[in-house]
Motif scaffolding. Structure first.
Motif, PDB file in Angstrom:
ATOM      1  N   ALA A 235      83.479 118.966 -14.939  1.00  0.00           N
ATOM      2  CA  ALA A 235      84.666 119.640 -15.463  1.00  0.00           C
ATOM      3  C   ALA A 235      84.464 120.224 -16.847  1.00  0.00           C
ATOM      4  N   ALA A 236      83.682 119.549 -17.672  1.00  0.00           N
ATOM      5  CA  ALA A 236      83.553 119.960 -19.077  1.00  0.00           C
ATOM      6  C   ALA A 236      82.112 119.872 -19.547  1.00  0.00           C
ATOM      7  N   PRO A 237      81.243 120.721 -19.022  1.00  0.00           N
ATOM      8  CA  PRO A 237      79.842 120.673 -19.431  1.00  0.00           C
ATOM      9  C   PRO A 237      79.641 120.938 -20.923  1.00  0.00           C
ATOM     10  N   HIS A 238      80.638 121.556 -21.574  1.00  0.00           N
ATOM     11  CA  HIS A 238      80.501 121.823 -23.007  1.00  0.00           C
ATOM     12  C   HIS A 238      80.543 120.529 -23.829  1.00  0.00           C
ATOM     13  N   LEU A 239      80.954 119.417 -23.208  1.00  0.00           N
ATOM     14  CA  LEU A 239      80.975 118.130 -23.910  1.00  0.00           C
ATOM     15  C   LEU A 239      79.671 117.345 -23.750  1.00  0.00           C
ATOM     16  N   LYS A 240      78.675 117.939 -23.089  1.00  0.00           N
ATOM     17  CA  LYS A 240      77.492 117.157 -22.744  1.00  0.00           C
ATOM     18  C   LYS A 240      76.725 116.657 -23.960  1.00  0.00           C
ATOM     19  N   ASP A 241      76.869 117.319 -25.114  1.00  0.00           N
ATOM     20  CA  ASP A 241      76.168 116.856 -26.307  1.00  0.00           C
ATOM     21  C   ASP A 241      76.757 115.563 -26.860  1.00  0.00           C
ATOM     22  N   ARG A 242      77.855 115.097 -26.263  1.00  0.00           N
ATOM     23  CA  ARG A 242      78.430 113.805 -26.631  1.00  0.00           C
ATOM     24  C   ARG A 242      78.359 112.794 -25.494  1.00  0.00           C
ATOM     25  N   ILE A 243      77.865 113.233 -24.332  1.00  0.00           N
ATOM     26  CA  ILE A 243      77.950 112.393 -23.129  1.00  0.00           C
ATOM     27  C   ILE A 243      76.664 111.615 -22.863  1.00  0.00           C
ATOM     28  N   ILE A 244      76.819 110.299 -22.749  1.00  0.00           N
ATOM     29  CA  ILE A 244      75.750 109.409 -22.292  1.00  0.00           C
ATOM     30  C   ILE A 244      76.040 109.093 -20.837  1.00  0.00           C
ATOM     31  N   LEU A 245      75.139 109.454 -19.960  1.00  0.00           N
ATOM     32  CA  LEU A 245      75.326 109.289 -18.522  1.00  0.00           C
ATOM     33  C   LEU A 245      74.445 108.155 -18.010  1.00  0.00           C
ATOM     34  N   LEU A 246      75.050 107.195 -17.312  1.00  0.00           N
ATOM     35  CA  LEU A 246      74.298 106.086 -16.741  1.00  0.00           C
ATOM     36  C   LEU A 246      74.334 106.155 -15.224  1.00  0.00           C
ATOM     37  N   ARG A 247      73.167 106.099 -14.611  1.00  0.00           N
ATOM     38  CA  ARG A 247      73.059 106.084 -13.151  1.00  0.00           C
ATOM     39  C   ARG A 247      72.234 104.873 -12.718  1.00  0.00           C
ATOM     40  N   SER A 248      72.579 104.350 -11.553  1.00  0.00           N
ATOM     41  CA  SER A 248      71.972 103.101 -11.096  1.00  0.00           C
ATOM     42  C   SER A 248      71.434 103.232  -9.683  1.00  0.00           C
ATOM     43  N   GLY A 249      70.382 102.474  -9.399  1.00  0.00           N
ATOM     44  CA  GLY A 249      69.846 102.415  -8.037  1.00  0.00           C
ATOM     45  C   GLY A 249      70.169 101.107  -7.345  1.00  0.00           C
ATOM     46  N   THR A 250      70.962 100.260  -8.007  1.00  0.00           N
ATOM     47  CA  THR A 250      71.143  98.904  -7.491  1.00  0.00           C
ATOM     48  C   THR A 250      72.317  98.751  -6.533  1.00  0.00           C
ATOM     49  N   LYS A 251      73.220  99.715  -6.479  1.00  0.00           N
ATOM     50  CA  LYS A 251      74.399  99.576  -5.630  1.00  0.00           C
ATOM     51  C   LYS A 251      74.315 100.495  -4.412  1.00  0.00           C
ATOM     52  N   ALA A 252      74.794 101.724  -4.570  1.00  0.00           N
ATOM     53  CA  ALA A 252      74.832 102.631  -3.421  1.00  0.00           C
ATOM     54  C   ALA A 252      73.450 102.900  -2.855  1.00  0.00           C
ATOM     55  N   LEU A 253      72.420 102.858  -3.718  1.00  0.00           N
ATOM     56  CA  LEU A 253      71.064 103.137  -3.244  1.00  0.00           C
ATOM     57  C   LEU A 253      70.384 101.904  -2.673  1.00  0.00           C
ATOM     58  N   GLY A 254      71.093 100.780  -2.649  1.00  0.00           N
ATOM     59  CA  GLY A 254      70.638  99.605  -1.895  1.00  0.00           C
ATOM     60  C   GLY A 254      69.475  98.849  -2.489  1.00  0.00           C
ATOM     61  N   LEU A 255      69.237  98.970  -3.797  1.00  0.00           N
ATOM     62  CA  LEU A 255      68.080  98.299  -4.396  1.00  0.00           C
ATOM     63  C   LEU A 255      68.527  97.272  -5.441  1.00  0.00           C
ATOM     64  N   SER A 256      69.559  96.512  -5.093  1.00  0.00           N
ATOM     65  CA  SER A 256      70.063  95.496  -6.009  1.00  0.00           C
ATOM     66  C   SER A 256      68.976  94.470  -6.310  1.00  0.00           C
ATOM     67  N   GLY A 257      68.929  94.059  -7.560  1.00  0.00           N
ATOM     68  CA  GLY A 257      67.928  93.084  -7.981  1.00  0.00           C
ATOM     69  C   GLY A 257      66.626  93.691  -8.442  1.00  0.00           C
ATOM     70  N   GLU A 258      66.396  94.971  -8.142  1.00  0.00           N
ATOM     71  CA  GLU A 258      65.134  95.617  -8.523  1.00  0.00           C
ATOM     72  C   GLU A 258      65.233  96.317  -9.878  1.00  0.00           C
ATOM     73  N   ARG A 259      66.415  96.311 -10.479  1.00  0.00           N
ATOM     74  CA  ARG A 259      66.635  96.809 -11.838  1.00  0.00           C
ATOM     75  C   ARG A 259      66.266  98.282 -12.002  1.00  0.00           C
ATOM     76  N   LEU A 260      66.681  99.098 -11.046  1.00  0.00           N
ATOM     77  CA  LEU A 260      66.445 100.543 -11.139  1.00  0.00           C
ATOM     78  C   LEU A 260      67.625 101.210 -11.831  1.00  0.00           C
ATOM     79  N   ALA A 261      67.361 101.860 -12.946  1.00  0.00           N
ATOM     80  CA  ALA A 261      68.426 102.573 -13.654  1.00  0.00           C
ATOM     81  C   ALA A 261      67.822 103.615 -14.578  1.00  0.00           C
TER      82      ALA A 261
END
Length: 429
Positions: A235-261
């Motif tokens: 919605a607001a790509p102009h705010l990206k210089d303030r945005i820290i984005l976190l993505r994980s592989g442990t939930k939807a990607l089914g790799l819980s316990g493997e510490r993928l992030a």
């Protein structure tokens, strides 16, 4: 005070780890447990990530004498470039590989982000929707000596549990010192969503405050309406210089316990995160980088759609059954993620199972709140001998403990969900 199975204090664990530890202990000792306490993925692990990790192991087998120590605290450039390719495909904006950092699990990424906030604005609070993810509160408050570092934006009375402009502005009026915004979409524990039009409503408020914006998108691949434009970045790509984005592989990607992030961090904030990671971890394991970068590079609407459809079926089943039992706490069904809240307040005032005394340092005879409800279910409330249910008390997410609500995960296999429903029928009776 709650006690772990070995008799030591339970306060050293997060509530989800505490619940899982007891459920595992009882199961190992002959109990039949229905585990609805943890977001345990049951959809197959991401094929691209698994293949990349297997190739990494194959190379190691071929030459066990070759050192595999990483060259950069952020992660290897080739892996960061793959993540950037995936992010560009998802968010349709450009990113720089120098903004990418792999972390050993999402929780460590959160710790690094919260440490940043304390470094640049000591003592400041983080505005975030309430109810909130339990580990956000626990980890953020490590950097605050006067209670919770999170400042609540109440969304329980908002339509669709969305973050409205009115709710955000009302909350900020009482925030003494704002250090950051934190948004978890899809939400945990409500499964609430924000789409582009919802974000655009609050963007003018976000523009007024020159502070970091943390986006925890650990469940970005699980959206039941399959409109995956759920990020503020859409919605607001102009705010990206303030945005820290976190993505994980442990939930939807089914790799819980493997510490993928992995996280994307604006360059102006990166030195603080590098310092934090360098001192506490050093280089993120290369196999983690290989797996997570492959998953991100190959992310697609088709892949997300398959994951979402699977968990949507689980959500529909558990919501339908909970409505029949009359134990639904939420006015709005989850729009994504792994969880929902259930109202088990009927248990308040009833007797605790005798076995539950093992988890308390002082006698507890009567169920008084949601923590007691969770422990009573764990130790077989209303069930035949050695049959329990694991759930998480909603007070862990900022909900009043007297409400008698608990969080239930619908991420497990259907047979486990059926077992949870069958056992909660005795509670609802």
């Amino acid at each position: 005070m709650l006690l772990r199975p070995d008799g030591s204090s339970g306060s050293v664990l997060t509530i989800t780890q505490f619940s899982h530890e007891w459920a595992s202990f009882l199961e190992d000792n002959g109990w039949d447990m229905a585990d609805g306490g943890r977001g345990r993925p049951s959809f197959p692990a991401d094929e691209d990530a698994v293949n990349a990790m297997e190739r990494f192991i194959d190379r190691l087998k071929e030459n066990r004498h070759v050192g595999l120590y990483g060259k950069s605290v952020n992660g290897e450039m080739k892996y960061r470039e793959r993540v950037v390719a995936g992010l560009k495909n998802e968010y349709e904006i450009e990113f720089d590989p120098e903004e990418i950092m792999f972390t050993t699990g999402g929780q460590f990424g959160l710790a690094a982000a919260f440490n940043l906030i304390e470094k640049i604005t000591p003592g400041a609070l983080i505005a975030t929707p309430s109810p909130w993810y339990a580990n956000h509160d626990i980890i953020a408050s490590l950097y605050h000596k006067q209670g919770s570092k999170l400042h609540p934006v109440n969304i329980l009375d908002e339509p669709g549990y969305r973050i409205t402009r009115a709710a955000l502005e009302k909350s900020l009026k009482s925030c003494s010192y704002l250090g950051a915004f934190l948004f978890c979409i899809p939400g945990n524990p409500l499964g609430n969503l924000m789409h582009k039009k919802d974000w655009l409503e609050i963007v003018p408020v976000l523009e007024k405050y020159d502070v970091p914006i943390i986006l925890d998108e650990a469940f970005a691949e699980v959206v039941f309406d399959k409109n995956f434009e759920i990020s503020l970045l859409h919605a607001a790509p102009h705010l990206k210089d303030r945005i820290i984005l976190l993505r994980s592989g442990t939930k939807a990607l089914g790799l819980s316990g493997e510490r993928l992030a992995v996280q994307r961090v604006p360059k102006k904030y990166m030195p603080h995160l590098i310092e934090f990671q360098s001192r506490l971890v050093g280089n993120c394991p290369l196999i983690v980088q290989a797996g997570m970068s492959a998953a991100m590079e190959n992310m697609s609407a088709e892949k997300k759609g398959a994951i979402s459809e699977y968990y949507a079926d689980n959500a529909e089943y558990i919501c339908d059954e909970f409505e029949k039992l009359g134990i639904v706490a939420q006015k709005v069904r989850p729009g994504g993620g792994f969880y929902l809240l259930a109202d088990l307040s009927k248990m308040i005032g009833q007797r605790m199972p005798v076995e539950s005394a093992r988890a308390y340092n002082s006698e507890r005879k009567i169920i008084q709140n949601d923590v007691d409800i969770a422990m009573a279910l764990m130790f077989g409330f209303g069930q035949p001998e050695k049959m329990g249910v694991a759930v998480v008390p909603a007070c862990s997410f900022g909900v009043d403990t007297k409400k008698g609500w608990v969080r239930v995960s619908f991420s497990n296999h259907r047979k486990v969900l059926e077992k949870i429903v069958a056992r909660l029928k005795t509670v609802a009776a």
